[in-house]
Design a protein around this motif. Sequence first.
Motif, PDB file in Angstrom:
ATOM      1  N   CYS A 137       0.870  -1.175   0.000  1.00 52.24           N
ATOM      2  CA  CYS A 137       0.000   0.000   0.000  1.00 52.24           C
ATOM      3  C   CYS A 137       0.907   1.226   0.000  1.00 52.24           C
ATOM      4  O   CYS A 137       2.041   1.159   0.484  1.00 52.24           O
ATOM      5  CB  CYS A 137      -0.939   0.031   1.197  1.00 52.24           C
ATOM      6  SG  CYS A 137      -0.079   0.048   2.795  1.00 52.24           S
ATOM      7  N   SER A 138       0.425   2.329  -0.542  1.00 51.64           N
ATOM      8  CA  SER A 138       1.254   3.536  -0.613  1.00 51.64           C
ATOM      9  C   SER A 138       1.236   4.254   0.726  1.00 51.64           C
ATOM     10  O   SER A 138       0.287   4.974   1.060  1.00 51.64           O
ATOM     11  CB  SER A 138       0.759   4.479  -1.711  1.00 51.64           C
ATOM     12  OG  SER A 138       1.492   5.691  -1.665  1.00 51.64           O
ATOM     13  N   GLN A 184      -5.870   5.954   0.137  1.00 48.85           N
ATOM     14  CA  GLN A 184      -4.726   6.175  -0.742  1.00 48.85           C
ATOM     15  C   GLN A 184      -5.064   7.178  -1.846  1.00 48.85           C
ATOM     16  O   GLN A 184      -4.224   8.003  -2.224  1.00 48.85           O
ATOM     17  CB  GLN A 184      -4.266   4.839  -1.342  1.00 48.85           C
ATOM     18  CG  GLN A 184      -3.680   3.897  -0.292  1.00 48.85           C
ATOM     19  CD  GLN A 184      -3.272   2.559  -0.853  1.00 48.85           C
ATOM     20  OE1 GLN A 184      -2.252   2.436  -1.530  1.00 48.85           O
ATOM     21  NE2 GLN A 184      -4.055   1.531  -0.568  1.00 48.85           N
TER      22      GLN A 184
END
Length: 293
Positions: A91-92, A137
């Motif tokens: 995940c960012s 995100q």
Amino acid sequence: MRHPSLASIEWQDLRQLSLSETVYNIFLSLPFLLLSWWSAWQGWWLLALVATFFFFTAALRQAHDCYHRTLGVGVLATELMLFFLSITMLCSTHAIRHTHLNHHRDPLGDSDVEGNWARLPWYQAILGGGLFSIAIQWFGLTHGSRRNRILVGIDMLLIVAVIGTAFITMHPVLVYHVLVMILANTMVGFFAVWSVHHGCDDVVYARSERHPLINLLTFNLLYHIEHHLFPAVPTNHLPILAKRLDAAAPQWAQQPVIPFLAPALTPVNKYQKSSVINKTNSLDAEVSLIKES
């Protein structure tokens, strides 16, 4: 200006980390990650899943400390840690950093994309977890600074590279890791947001856990009202801060994260909004971090 009940709580002395605490923070998730990979390679799936749970929980703590610059390292090392976590958690973290700092600026307010997930019923918070992961995100990507959008773009390229490598090579350990990280990310909205904010409002806006075993298993992440009130205090020192809060202003921590493990408590003393001039005692620093991200 702080709320009068918080003004007497000493917290500045808790900001400093020792060398051993900093090293602990940097390497916290790595042993669990390696154990999960080794167990998957051996085909010991139950052990792999347990190790993965602890890896992801520890990584959440590391990312969280990076967001608030309380990991104990400098700016460059913080950014490198976020890249490592983006690759391994899939995940960012640079996108989520912006969303999370906005959550601190306006906890449970109209602009709080993260915290408002707690307003859902528990089953919707679980079933819609994939949408939550995308939403936090996306908000970080579209509302962050140009610099942060570049960092998010790098995150995304690295994540795609990991997923692509896993399914091109079909390496069992990589495929296992990708699948369980996708599952873990769909559960973040429930375990990391809903659990600590449901039933709260924009005055007393978070819960806190006091059960020692639960806090040990979650690496102190559930001392959540303490974190919101004093976000500059590293996670390492939240247990000490919790004791000070309980002594000076126990009404702030009367909503446990896991109610059936807590003793009976009196109803929370809901402060009037007009009496809360500033939601955190280090809001200026948080606003600065938001602008940078």
